[in-house]
Write an enzyme that holds these catalytic residues in place. Structure first.
Site, PDB file in Angstrom:
ATOM      1  N   ARG A 247       0.839  -1.200   0.000  1.00 27.28           N
ATOM      2  CA  ARG A 247       0.000   0.000   0.000  1.00 27.28           C
ATOM      3  C   ARG A 247       0.875   1.252   0.000  1.00 27.28           C
ATOM      4  O   ARG A 247       1.993   1.235   0.519  1.00 27.28           O
ATOM      5  CB  ARG A 247      -0.922  -0.001   1.218  1.00 27.28           C
ATOM      6  N   HIS A 362      -3.602  -8.953   2.066  1.00 28.12           N
ATOM      7  CA  HIS A 362      -5.044  -8.857   2.260  1.00 28.12           C
ATOM      8  C   HIS A 362      -5.423  -9.503   3.583  1.00 28.12           C
ATOM      9  O   HIS A 362      -4.771 -10.439   4.047  1.00 28.12           O
ATOM     10  CB  HIS A 362      -5.788  -9.545   1.114  1.00 28.12           C
ATOM     11  N   TYR A 372      -1.077 -19.325   9.057  1.00 32.09           N
ATOM     12  CA  TYR A 372      -0.697 -20.436   8.181  1.00 32.09           C
ATOM     13  C   TYR A 372      -0.326 -19.922   6.799  1.00 32.09           C
ATOM     14  O   TYR A 372       0.687 -20.325   6.218  1.00 32.09           O
ATOM     15  CB  TYR A 372      -1.865 -21.419   8.080  1.00 32.09           C
TER      16      TYR A 372
END
Length: 416
Positions: A247, A362, A372
């Site tokens: 970002r 995300h 994980y």
């Protein structure tokens, strides 16, 4: 039935204390007390309804409370006594309620609500939200008791903002006000939130999707960057974000201490990430070359991309967007659009969707699954990142890139 109105203004003014206190009755429990120093005060004397004990309460001096006003007060107290209400206790309770309301004003509750956000939201986000409330809400609602705030009152606060055409600001302020009121509900101060749904009465801001180029436009983007007459540090920053897919605020704030060249990884700490979660970015041969290219400019500083004018500070997160505007790409893409370009391209090429999401940082709602993905997909992400960097390089053939070492000397000369 007591005889009332025994006193007159003229008689009161003529009253003198001759060496001792003088007390004159107006009837119905109202008295004028004249002290030895000739100061005059009103008293209301009565018998407490519950205990039956006699007591009195001061009503103020004759200089500040007129005879007519003193009689009005005494009349109110007699009416309360007739209902079994002790005037002194009633006044004390009203003061307590008022103090409680002031202690639970919208501003006070907003301050408490704000403290619950610390550690969960970025300081800049908290600061920006607070500034919105300071500018548009607190001037009117700040001192108002939380219990007195209603939907019509809140709507009137935001109407002028709507009239100015600041529809996105109206929407956000409405959301923040609701958060404060929900906090008050959860704190047990009010039974329900009266502001739910107030945003529905305002005009809706026009939804504008973030501008981003399609995968086929990457060559156009690289050619625009190559031919742009921009500061070398800004050029490095643009390519750094394009390659790393993060970002806009994250590359702008890159610090040298976050970079591990030996392990080829950039570790962005939680406090610099949108969701307060550490993010590791595998470094490609191109991104490492970008770092080496910019090192002569900022290697001795904290930030990899310092402000051009305040070198001890990081460059502004809007630097890339401003540069894109000067390059004629204002209506075609944004810094954030680089992420969409990467995401669309990688998904079209058939890369593992969840690995792509992990590369883009995300949000994964399941914390165990998120952990994980961060560990399991890291090897896959290395391949993804290198493919993406190679893809960018392929479309930049014949044009200038900061990581082309043969052009590095020329680039550095431009910055002098």
């Amino acid at each position: 039935m007591p005889v009332l109105n025994k006193l007159s203004v003229k008689a009161i003014e003529a009253l003198k204390a001759q060496g001792k206190v003088v007390r004159k009755s107006d009837g119905g429990g109202l008295y004028l007390l004249v002290k030895v120093n000739q100061t005059k005060f009103w008293e209301f004397r009565y018998t407490r309804p519950v205990t039956g004990k006699k007591t009195l309460m001061g009503l103020g001096s004759f200089q500040t409370v007129s005879l007519a006003d003193a009689r009005k007060k005494a009349s109110i107290y007699r009416a309360q006594l007739a209902e079994g209400i002790d005037p002194q206790l009633f006044i004390a309770e009203q003061k307590r309620i008022h103090a409680e309301e002031q202690a639970n004003s919208f501003l006070v509750l907003a301050q408490q609500w704000k403290s619950t956000k610390e550690g969960h939201l970025k300081p800049k986000t908290i600061s920006d939200n607070w500034r919105k409330l300071e500018n548009y809400v607190f001037p009117t609602l700040g001192s108002m008791p939380i219990k007195e705030i209603t939907a019509p009152i809140a709507i009137q606060v935001l109407r002028p903002v709507e009239t100015q055409g600041k529809l996105e600001m109206v929407k956000r302020c409405g959301q923040l006000m609701n958060e404060v009121m929900n906090y008050a509900v959860n704190s047990g101060l009010i039974h329900s939130n009266p502001l739910m749904g107030i945003n529905k009465v305002f005009r809706k801001p026009k939804v504008t999707h973030l501008r981003a180029m399609e995968p086929d436009n990457i060559k156009e983007l690289m050619q625009a960057i190559a031919s742009a007459n921009i500061y070398f540090g800004t050029r490095c920053l643009i390519e750094w974000q394009l390659h790393t897919m993060v970002r806009p605020a994250e590359p702008a704030g890159t610090k040298w201490c976050e970079i591990n060249i030996e392990k080829a990884v950039w570790v962005i700490p939680p406090e610099r990430m949108k969701m307060n979660r550490e993010h590791k970015v595998p470094l490609t041969k191109q991104t490492i070359a970008i770092l080496e290219a910019v090192r002569p400019l900022s290697g001795h500083l904290e930030h990899v991309f310092p402000s051009r004018y305040k070198y001890r500070q990081a460059t502004d997160s809007e630097t890339i967007n401003k540069a894109l505007g000067r390059m004629g790409l204002r209506n075609k893409t944004t810094a954030h659009g680089f992420r969409s370009l990467a995401s669309t391209t990688l998904n079209e090429k058939g890369f593992h969707p969840e690995a792509v999401d992990a590369a883009l940082a995300h949000v994964e709602p399941n914390k165990i699954r998120a952990a994980y993905k961060r560990t399991t997909y890291f090897k896959k992400r290395k391949k993804i990142m290198q493919w993406w960097s190679d893809h960018i390089s392929k479309h930049a053939v014949g044009s200038y890139q900061v990581f082309d070492r043969k052009n590095l000397s020329e680039a550095l000369i431009q910055t002098k």
